[in-house]
Write an enzyme that holds these catalytic residues in place. Structure first.
Site, PDB file in Angstrom:
ATOM      1  N   ASN A  74       0.865  -1.168   0.000  1.00  0.00           N
ATOM      2  CA  ASN A  74       0.000   0.000   0.000  1.00  0.00           C
ATOM      3  C   ASN A  74       0.907   1.226   0.000  1.00  0.00           C
ATOM      4  OD1 ASN A  74      -1.725   2.113   0.594  1.00  0.00           O
ATOM      5  ND2 ASN A  74      -2.996   0.868   1.969  1.00  0.00           N
ATOM      6  N   TYR A 228     -12.316  14.829  -6.074  1.00  0.00           N
ATOM      7  CA  TYR A 228     -11.432  14.003  -6.925  1.00  0.00           C
ATOM      8  C   TYR A 228     -10.758  14.867  -7.990  1.00  0.00           C
ATOM      9  CZ  TYR A 228     -10.652  10.508 -10.741  1.00  0.00           C
ATOM     10  OH  TYR A 228     -10.156   9.734 -11.753  1.00  0.00           O
TER      11      TYR A 228
HETATM   12  P1  NAD Z   1      -8.819   0.904 -10.669  1.00  0.00           P
HETATM   13  O1  NAD Z   1      -9.512   1.286  -9.407  1.00  0.00           O
HETATM   14  O2  NAD Z   1      -9.282  -0.293 -11.391  1.00  0.00           O
HETATM   15  O3  NAD Z   1      -7.253   0.772 -10.428  1.00  0.00           O
HETATM   16  C1  NAD Z   1      -6.554   1.496  -9.436  1.00  0.00           C
HETATM   17  C2  NAD Z   1      -5.633   0.508  -8.737  1.00  0.00           C
HETATM   18  O4  NAD Z   1      -4.836   1.241  -7.790  1.00  0.00           O
HETATM   19  C3  NAD Z   1      -6.413  -0.546  -7.933  1.00  0.00           C
HETATM   20  O5  NAD Z   1      -6.004  -1.858  -8.283  1.00  0.00           O
HETATM   21  C4  NAD Z   1      -6.071  -0.241  -6.486  1.00  0.00           C
HETATM   22  O6  NAD Z   1      -5.981  -1.402  -5.660  1.00  0.00           O
HETATM   23  C5  NAD Z   1      -4.714   0.446  -6.640  1.00  0.00           C
HETATM   24  N1  NAD Z   1      -4.424   1.316  -5.493  1.00  0.00           N
HETATM   25  C6  NAD Z   1      -5.208   2.318  -5.018  1.00  0.00           C
HETATM   26  N2  NAD Z   1      -4.635   2.860  -3.928  1.00  0.00           N
HETATM   27  C7  NAD Z   1      -3.481   2.176  -3.719  1.00  0.00           C
HETATM   28  C8  NAD Z   1      -2.471   2.259  -2.733  1.00  0.00           C
HETATM   29  N3  NAD Z   1      -2.556   3.148  -1.746  1.00  0.00           N
HETATM   30  N4  NAD Z   1      -1.418   1.417  -2.813  1.00  0.00           N
HETATM   31  C9  NAD Z   1      -1.337   0.498  -3.819  1.00  0.00           C
HETATM   32  N5  NAD Z   1      -2.276   0.369  -4.772  1.00  0.00           N
HETATM   33  C10 NAD Z   1      -3.335   1.195  -4.719  1.00  0.00           C
HETATM   34  O7  NAD Z   1      -8.923   2.199 -11.640  1.00  0.00           O
HETATM   35  P2  NAD Z   1      -8.535   2.352 -13.170  1.00  0.00           P
HETATM   36  O8  NAD Z   1      -9.776   2.575 -13.934  1.00  0.00           O
HETATM   37  O9  NAD Z   1      -7.601   1.302 -13.570  1.00  0.00           O
HETATM   38  O10 NAD Z   1      -7.805   3.775 -13.136  1.00  0.00           O
HETATM   39  C11 NAD Z   1      -6.399   3.922 -13.046  1.00  0.00           C
HETATM   40  C12 NAD Z   1      -6.048   5.404 -13.041  1.00  0.00           C
HETATM   41  O11 NAD Z   1      -6.616   6.058 -14.185  1.00  0.00           O
HETATM   42  C13 NAD Z   1      -6.553   6.161 -11.817  1.00  0.00           C
HETATM   43  O12 NAD Z   1      -5.567   7.088 -11.424  1.00  0.00           O
HETATM   44  C14 NAD Z   1      -7.776   6.899 -12.318  1.00  0.00           C
HETATM   45  O13 NAD Z   1      -7.993   8.099 -11.594  1.00  0.00           O
HETATM   46  C15 NAD Z   1      -7.396   7.175 -13.755  1.00  0.00           C
HETATM   47  N6  NAD Z   1      -8.604   7.298 -14.594  1.00  0.00           N
HETATM   48  C16 NAD Z   1      -9.236   6.207 -15.137  1.00  0.00           C
HETATM   49  C17 NAD Z   1     -10.350   6.390 -15.932  1.00  0.00           C
HETATM   50  C18 NAD Z   1     -11.040   5.256 -16.622  1.00  0.00           C
HETATM   51  O14 NAD Z   1     -11.776   5.521 -17.560  1.00  0.00           O
HETATM   52  N7  NAD Z   1     -10.848   4.000 -16.254  1.00  0.00           N
HETATM   53  C19 NAD Z   1     -10.883   7.666 -16.140  1.00  0.00           C
HETATM   54  C20 NAD Z   1     -10.245   8.748 -15.550  1.00  0.00           C
HETATM   55  C21 NAD Z   1      -9.103   8.555 -14.796  1.00  0.00           C
END
Ligand code: NAD
Ligand code: UDP
Length: 432
Positions: A74, A228
């Site tokens: 984490n 956010y």
């Molecule tokens: P997701 O929630 O599937 O993946 C995020 C991952 O980060 C998770 O597996 C979680 O366990 C891990 N994580 C969170 N906090 C943590 C910590 N403290 N230590 C270790 N691991 C940690 O989300 P995603 O859709 O894969 O998004 C990834 C990134 O892209 C994020 O930063 C999100 O803000 C950005 N984003 C995604 C989208 C989208 O369309 N999917 C849109 C806008 C922004």
């Protein structure tokens, strides 16, 4: 894996090591998959969970087994993070040394060396072969809207405070950083503030979102939805300032609603029953359970959806073309796939019927208020169309997949993955 690969300028692409934080999530799992299948790069995958990348980690006979390593940590509370960002260098060096000495030792052996030997080796490495070919990708975040107004503190800590050490370590250790931000930093469009019948609402100048000219327009503080977007905007500004003042090599990615298999969770199956994921998983869950899809505040908000596999191609271009990607902020989305949320619900209903052969239910959608669905403090982005000028110019990238096609492959996956589990979970226990 293809050999002899070249970048956009025709130069051979050298293998690099990537420290990927948040590798176990939706985007991380697809990026790991792409890196293992199509490139020679190594990945140090950091996350608290690894369910979505298990298929890439086991069994050890997988062809890329020596190129991916999972570290369960984490980043909020683990001092090993800086070591890992630095270790990416060490891993490259050890591979180099083993190759140089014609040794066939795996990295577990090298990593088991005592501290003093490691320092000597690192010193040798810094003096002799530092080529800077290490990239950190930060995906870790709380990024589901249902959390922004109900867990604003966690949201702000996760998206700003927890990302600070990552930026600092990269800046101090001269590592390249690809940081995931969001299209939500744009907030609302300028057009949203025009009278409903104003013809200017049809003028793209009032709604197309451009990295270098559009303002970031958020609602009032009591609308905690914007916690956010605001945290993401501040970390973007900090990264940009590290680049300007301390020479940090950075790329910022602003995803515009990337969707596809493995996104979020299905409540009560692989996530909490009361959990509220993003819209693709909410609507998939409703379709799987044969419930009406819930349209928040009439489903009038507009979104552009891009297929995850198209978007991953853009990220790979950024990884492998640092000279073209460094110092830039990139919109990554599909401007051709715009729909209202209501239209998305209708299309998903049709596609799901096609994929499963089941007819849709009598009342396929119902309206719910945002207060009822998300609680106090929710607000919404009205419309999100990415301008593509910068990503076209720098990386020549364009998305390929239509909304219908991406929904067809995604809903086929959802049905195959969850239909049986839902059936079991909803079937009544047999009286004994
Ligand atoms: P997701 O929630 O599937 O993946 C995020 C991952 O980060 C998770 O597996 C979680 O366990 C891990 N994580 C969170 N906090 C943590 C910590 N403290 N230590 C270790 N691991 C940690 O989300 P995603 O859709 O894969 O998004 C990834 C990134 O892209 C994020 O930063 C999100 O803000 C950005 N984003 C995604 C989208 C989208 O369309 N999917 C849109 C806008 C922004
Ligand atoms: N939404 C909806 N019903 C749901 C889930 C979401 O109408 O079951 C709406 C939500 O209010 C927003 C849009 O769908 O207008 C997209 O929501 P998502 O959670 O995917 O994230 P966002 O694009 O807002 O970041």
């Amino acid at each position: 894996m293809a050999s002899g690969r070249v970048d956009l300028d025709g130069n051979p692409i050298k293998p690099i090591t990537i420290c990927m934080i948040g590798a176990g999530g939706f985007i991380g799992s697809h990026l790991c998959e792409k890196l293992m299948a199509d490139t020679p790069h190594k990945v140090l995958a950091v996350d608290v969970y690894n369910d979505k990348i298990k298929h890439l980690l086991e069994p050890s006979s997988l062809p890329w087994a020596d190129r991916i390593q999972f570290h369960r940590l984490n980043i909020k509370s683990d001092s090993r993070l800086e070591g890992l960002i630095r270790m990416a260098d060490l891993v490259i060096f050890l591979a180099f040394l083993a190759h140089f000495l014609h040794l066939d030792l795996d990295w577990k052996f090298w990593i088991s060396l005592d501290l003093k030997s490691i320092f000597i080796l690192v010193d040798f490495f810094i003096v002799n072969c530092c080529d800077g070919s290490v990239t950190t990708i930060n995906l870790a975040a709380i990024c589901t809207p249902a959390d922004y107004n109900t867990r604003p503190l966690d949201t702000i800590y996760s998206n700003f405070i927890d990302a600070l050490p990552v930026v600092k370590y990269c800046s101090e250790n001269g590592k390249r950083l690809i940081h995931f931000s969001t299209c939500e930093v744009y907030g609302k469009t300028i057009g949203a503030f025009l009278p409903k019948d104003s013809p200017l609402r049809q003028d793209p100048n009032y709604y197309i979102l451009k990295e270098d000219t559009s303002p970031c327009i958020f609602g009032p503080i009591e609308k905690q939805r914007w916690s956010y977007a605001c945290a993401k905007q501040l970390i973007e500004r900090l990264i940009y300032a590290e680049g300007a003042e301390n020479g940090l090599e950075f790329t910022i990615v602003r995803p515009f609603n990337w969707i596809g298999p493995r996104m979020d969770f299905i409540p009560g199956i692989d996530g909490p029953s009361e959990g509220v994921p993003r819209v693709l998983a909410c609507f998939s869950n409703n379709l799987l359970r044969r419930e009406p899809l819930k349209l928040v505040d009439g489903g009038q908000s507009q979104r552009t959806f891009v297929y995850i596999k198209d978007a991953i191609d853009a990220v790979l271009l950024m990884i492998e073309n640092p000279a073209r990607a460094n110092g830039h902020i990139f919109n990554v989305g599909n401007p051709n796939n715009e729909v209202t949320v209501r239209q998305l619900a209708e299309m998903m209903t049709q596609v799901y019927s096609k994929v499963t052969g089941e007819s849709s239910i009598e009342t396929p959608t119902i309206d719910v208020s945002s207060k009822e669905f998300y609680g106090e403090g929710y607000d919404d982005s009205d419309k999100r169309i990415p301008d593509m000028t910068i990503i076209n110019r720098q990386l020549g990238w364009n998305p390929k997949t239509s909304l219908w096609d991406l929904l067809e492959s995604t809903l086929t996956y959802q049905h195959r993955t969850y239909a049986e589990a839902i059936k079991k979970a909803t079937s009544k226990p047999v009286a004994i």
